[in-house]
Motif scaffolding. Sequence first.
Motif, short mmCIF file in Angstrom:
data_model
loop_
_atom_site.label_atom_id
_atom_site.label_comp_id
_atom_site.label_asym_id
_atom_site.label_seq_id
_atom_site.Cartn_x
_atom_site.Cartn_y
_atom_site.Cartn_z
N GLU A 276 0.84 -1.20 0.00
CA GLU A 276 0.00 0.00 0.00
C GLU A 276 0.88 1.25 0.00
O GLU A 276 0.63 2.21 -0.74
CB GLU A 276 -0.90 0.00 1.24
N ASP A 282 -2.57 -2.46 -5.69
CA ASP A 282 -3.56 -2.77 -6.73
C ASP A 282 -2.93 -3.43 -7.94
O ASP A 282 -3.65 -3.96 -8.80
CB ASP A 282 -4.28 -1.48 -7.17
N GLY A 321 -6.37 -10.08 -5.80
CA GLY A 321 -5.81 -9.25 -6.85
C GLY A 321 -6.15 -9.80 -8.23
O GLY A 321 -6.45 -11.00 -8.39
#
Length: 490
Positions: A276, A282, A321
């Motif tokens: 993060e 992401d 993911g």
Amino acid sequence: MSAHSNDGRVESRPNVVVFVMDTTRALDTVPADADVSPTRAALADEGTEYGQAFSAAPWTLPSHGSLFTGTYPSKHRANGDRTRLDRELPTVAELFGDAGYETVGVSNNVWITEEFGFSRGFETFHAREGSWRDRETLGDLLRNPSGSDGPGFSFTEALSGCLSRDSEAERDKGAERSIEWVREWLQTRNRTRPFFLFVNCIEPHLEYRPPEAYAERFLPEGWSYEEAMAIPQGPREFDVGEFDLSTEELAVLRRLYRAEIAYMDDQLGTVVDALEATGERDETVMAVTSDHGENIGEHGFLGHQYSLYDTVLHVPLVLSGGRFDDDAVTGERMVQTLDLAPTLLDAAGIEAPDAREEFQGRSFHPSADTDPRSKAFAEYAAPRPPIEKLEERFDEIPERIYDLQRSIKAVRTETHKYVRCSDGDEELYEVAADPGETTDISGEATERASDLEASLDSWLASFEQTERTETETVSVEQSTEQRLADLGYL
């Protein structure tokens, strides 16, 4: 042409993280419990948790061999009587490296090191098994005072740690330092390439000695940390009858085991937080699983040798993911950890056709055109430790342990498991109705046993078996041998 991000990275190729929670069984840990494993539970909520995931072997060396090569132990040959992963089969790290990925391995498990062939394919392999207070670590630092094996480790800091007293409140088998290494590597790495990161944290492995703050969250009322730490935990000593454990003591050990898992989940959380912080969360596919499970009194065992029960084969598996975050993807299908190799290659868009010809694992990526498994197979090629090691170590070996000096193969469906041993014994369990595998029904359900035995034979005939003429083991350093003994393998 692929699109590029502002830092020059190819956007279409995700990072891939494989985080192995060593010795974590599915029993009482699946589905992920937010009170024990909040990080894994959050990843499961975002992605997909596979509730029917099985290892190909019940202990570290062969199970990691399968995870790394996408093949069963009989094919990759790393097992109890041949303790090195061959170069004949490509590893998943090599395949990601060939596709341009930066490949990094971090291991706290003495088996998963260069010594046993598991660093192959990693550009960087950080192996730090055990606490930095270990005497062998001090020796490493004296030979390499610059601390050049990775970020975050000064000689002065590590030397003072080695010489300091290891308090009961700071129990750690190396995970915290290694995860700190991962965090700093993520902050400082060259981000022009995607990465493949493998991490093994050994914390839930016997002996269970979690940090005191974690243990106190789970210990039963009336039990102090000191009292819990005084319970004997040596698996081989337990095997030969040097001590017995009461029902209450086994219950306390299971609580300590949960505390170890909670501690390890926090290390996983540090990796997620680091992703993060670098803005790569992401862009990353995460696979969180275990190499094998554990018996904590179940079936009369302590540890994970001598059997192929679900307690040692059924493991957690969460993928998060990419396509695994799609609500349409379910975790109901049966999978094996050796299926991760082709699955993660699919997640990264890597073809690797030659390697796929060798794979026995099958991809369960949402884009893969593969049939779901109807059967899972597992092997226990040879006892670890072998009986001669036990005879050297103990004055008397009970007959039960001699009876367990055998190889075992098993096939499992959603409803049944068939087990065949090299001494001629066979067992059949209706796992759907008897998940604890307490009642052998092979004598009455003979037709079912025969059908599953035929499936086992058909599977064995589907690939070339390795001929073993003699035991082949790696010559290891004394410190490695001592750690293997401490873990119950010698």
